[in-house]
Motif scaffolding. Structure first.
Motif, mmCIF file in Angstrom:
data_model
loop_
_atom_site.group_PDB
_atom_site.id
_atom_site.type_symbol
_atom_site.label_atom_id
_atom_site.label_comp_id
_atom_site.label_asym_id
_atom_site.label_seq_id
_atom_site.Cartn_x
_atom_site.Cartn_y
_atom_site.Cartn_z
ATOM 1 N N SER A 186 0.824 -1.208 0.000
ATOM 2 C CA SER A 186 0.000 0.000 0.000
ATOM 3 C C SER A 186 0.855 1.254 0.000
ATOM 4 C CB SER A 186 -0.924 0.002 1.225
ATOM 5 O OG SER A 186 -0.159 -0.006 2.424
ATOM 6 N N ARG A 187 2.116 1.142 0.464
ATOM 7 C CA ARG A 187 3.001 2.307 0.591
ATOM 8 C C ARG A 187 4.053 2.387 -0.509
ATOM 9 N NH1 ARG A 187 6.499 1.833 4.770
ATOM 10 N NH2 ARG A 187 7.061 3.982 4.294
ATOM 11 N N HIS A 188 4.467 1.246 -1.068
ATOM 12 C CA HIS A 188 5.644 1.205 -1.934
ATOM 13 C C HIS A 188 5.280 1.064 -3.412
ATOM 14 C CE1 HIS A 188 7.192 -0.117 2.009
ATOM 15 N NE2 HIS A 188 8.333 0.430 1.632
ATOM 16 N N LEU A 189 5.848 1.949 -4.214
ATOM 17 C CA LEU A 189 5.752 1.856 -5.668
ATOM 18 C C LEU A 189 7.157 1.673 -6.219
ATOM 19 C CD1 LEU A 189 4.112 2.112 -8.330
ATOM 20 C CD2 LEU A 189 4.596 4.576 -8.250
ATOM 21 N N VAL A 190 7.344 0.639 -7.021
ATOM 22 C CA VAL A 190 8.631 0.388 -7.672
ATOM 23 C C VAL A 190 8.532 0.858 -9.112
ATOM 24 C CG1 VAL A 190 10.341 -1.352 -8.304
ATOM 25 C CG2 VAL A 190 9.023 -1.617 -6.196
ATOM 26 N N VAL A 191 9.508 1.642 -9.553
ATOM 27 C CA VAL A 191 9.549 2.102 -10.940
ATOM 28 C C VAL A 191 10.968 1.933 -11.477
ATOM 29 C CG1 VAL A 191 7.703 3.783 -10.586
ATOM 30 C CG2 VAL A 191 10.087 4.510 -10.353
ATOM 31 N N SER A 192 11.067 1.843 -12.782
ATOM 32 C CA SER A 192 12.392 1.826 -13.401
ATOM 33 C C SER A 192 12.895 3.259 -13.521
ATOM 34 C CB SER A 192 12.329 1.173 -14.781
ATOM 35 O OG SER A 192 11.576 1.988 -15.677
ATOM 36 N N SER A 193 14.208 3.386 -13.623
ATOM 37 C CA SER A 193 14.773 4.716 -13.847
ATOM 38 C C SER A 193 14.311 5.261 -15.189
ATOM 39 C CB SER A 193 16.302 4.646 -13.792
ATOM 40 O OG SER A 193 16.805 3.614 -14.633
ATOM 41 N N THR A 194 14.094 4.366 -16.167
ATOM 42 C CA THR A 194 13.572 4.794 -17.465
ATOM 43 C C THR A 194 12.210 5.452 -17.305
ATOM 44 O OG1 THR A 194 14.775 3.013 -18.599
ATOM 45 C CG2 THR A 194 12.878 3.974 -19.756
ATOM 46 N N THR A 195 11.362 4.868 -16.490
ATOM 47 C CA THR A 195 10.026 5.422 -16.244
ATOM 48 C C THR A 195 10.106 6.748 -15.500
ATOM 49 O OG1 THR A 195 9.022 3.220 -16.226
ATOM 50 C CG2 THR A 195 7.819 4.996 -15.092
ATOM 51 N N ARG A 196 10.902 6.776 -14.437
ATOM 52 C CA ARG A 196 10.954 7.980 -13.602
ATOM 53 C C ARG A 196 11.530 9.168 -14.361
ATOM 54 N NH1 ARG A 196 14.966 9.837 -9.603
ATOM 55 N NH2 ARG A 196 13.925 11.354 -8.241
ATOM 56 N N ASP A 197 12.436 8.926 -15.275
ATOM 57 C CA ASP A 197 13.083 10.022 -15.989
ATOM 58 C C ASP A 197 12.228 10.581 -17.124
ATOM 59 O OD1 ASP A 197 15.297 9.897 -14.363
ATOM 60 O OD2 ASP A 197 16.472 8.638 -15.718
ATOM 61 N N ASP A 198 11.111 9.933 -17.428
ATOM 62 C CA ASP A 198 10.227 10.396 -18.498
ATOM 63 C C ASP A 198 8.933 10.893 -17.860
ATOM 64 O OD1 ASP A 198 8.073 10.340 -20.478
ATOM 65 O OD2 ASP A 198 9.492 9.324 -21.803
ATOM 66 N N PRO A 199 8.651 12.194 -17.911
ATOM 67 C CA PRO A 199 7.458 12.719 -17.230
ATOM 68 C C PRO A 199 6.161 12.020 -17.646
ATOM 69 C CG PRO A 199 8.883 14.516 -17.932
ATOM 70 C CD PRO A 199 9.440 13.267 -18.542
#
Length: 212
Positions: A179-192
């Protein structure tokens, strides 16, 4: 980022606290898997950038299959630590027994490869050089990924997300693991656009079973 009171003209809610982390224990595990060429049956996206092995070399003993089993066990344990709410519960410092605090600290540290198997076969310089390439480059506050996707981040926070774990995957990737944690790739995070989509998908999504 947090302020005690609302700030005029500041769109970031004064009580919103979001942690964004690339946990070293997870990065070390990804490095070991890549440079030792083990646990290849685990579905993990290609790393970006891929690490240079330097002088890293898988020990001859035990067998590659045993190392793979050990890696998978540690990888699963590392994610279970997050899912189970790993971390230290802070208390009044005046009421903490020092020895008990040390024991609690050891119990709440996330599973680490080196703690269980040491650093044999790992080129520490190569590992740290790779980790340094993954850290955020200095940028203006308004250029930070969380600022560029602020409206979507606020909605995710209101839905309970306050921890974002970033992994160096070379594909668009996101998964809400608790409920608290979201995992994302750096590719995803770097693209708005991709980051905004990931945050919107996470809202209302049940935690996903399995490890990222």
């Amino acid at each position: 980022m947090r302020s005690v009171h609302e700030l005029s003209g500041e769109p970031w809610p004064h009580d919103m606290v979001i942690s964004v982390d690339q946990p070293n224990n997870l990065l070390t595990l990804l490095f070991v898997r890549e440079v030792w060429d083990i646990a290849r049956d685990v579905d993990i996206p290609a790393l970006a950038p891929p690490p240079a092995p330097g002088d890293s070399m898988r020990p001859e003993s035990p067998s590659p299959d045993v190392w793979s089993e050990r890696w998978v066990d540690t990888w699963n344990a590392a994610w279970a630590w997050h899912v189970d709410g790993g971390g230290i519960q802070y208390r009044d410092a005046g009421r903490i027994d020092p020895q008990a605090a040390l024991a609690e600290l050891a119990a709440h540290l996330p599973p680490m490869w080196e703690t269980q198997y040491g650093s044999e076969g790992i080129d520490r310089d190569a590992l740290w050089q790779w980790m340094r390439t993954l850290h955020d480059v200095p940028r203006r506050l308004d250029e930070a990924p969380e600022r560029r996707s602020l409206s979507d981040l606020i909605e995710a926070w209101r839905d309970g997300i306050d921890s974002i774990i970033v992994l160096p995957y070379g594909i668009d990737f996101s998964r809400r693991i608790t409920s608290r944690h979201l995992v994302v790739s750096s590719t995803t995070r770097d693209d708005p656009a991709l980051y905004g989509q990931a945050l919107r998908r996470a809202v209302g999504a049940p935690p996903s079973l399995g490890t990222p």
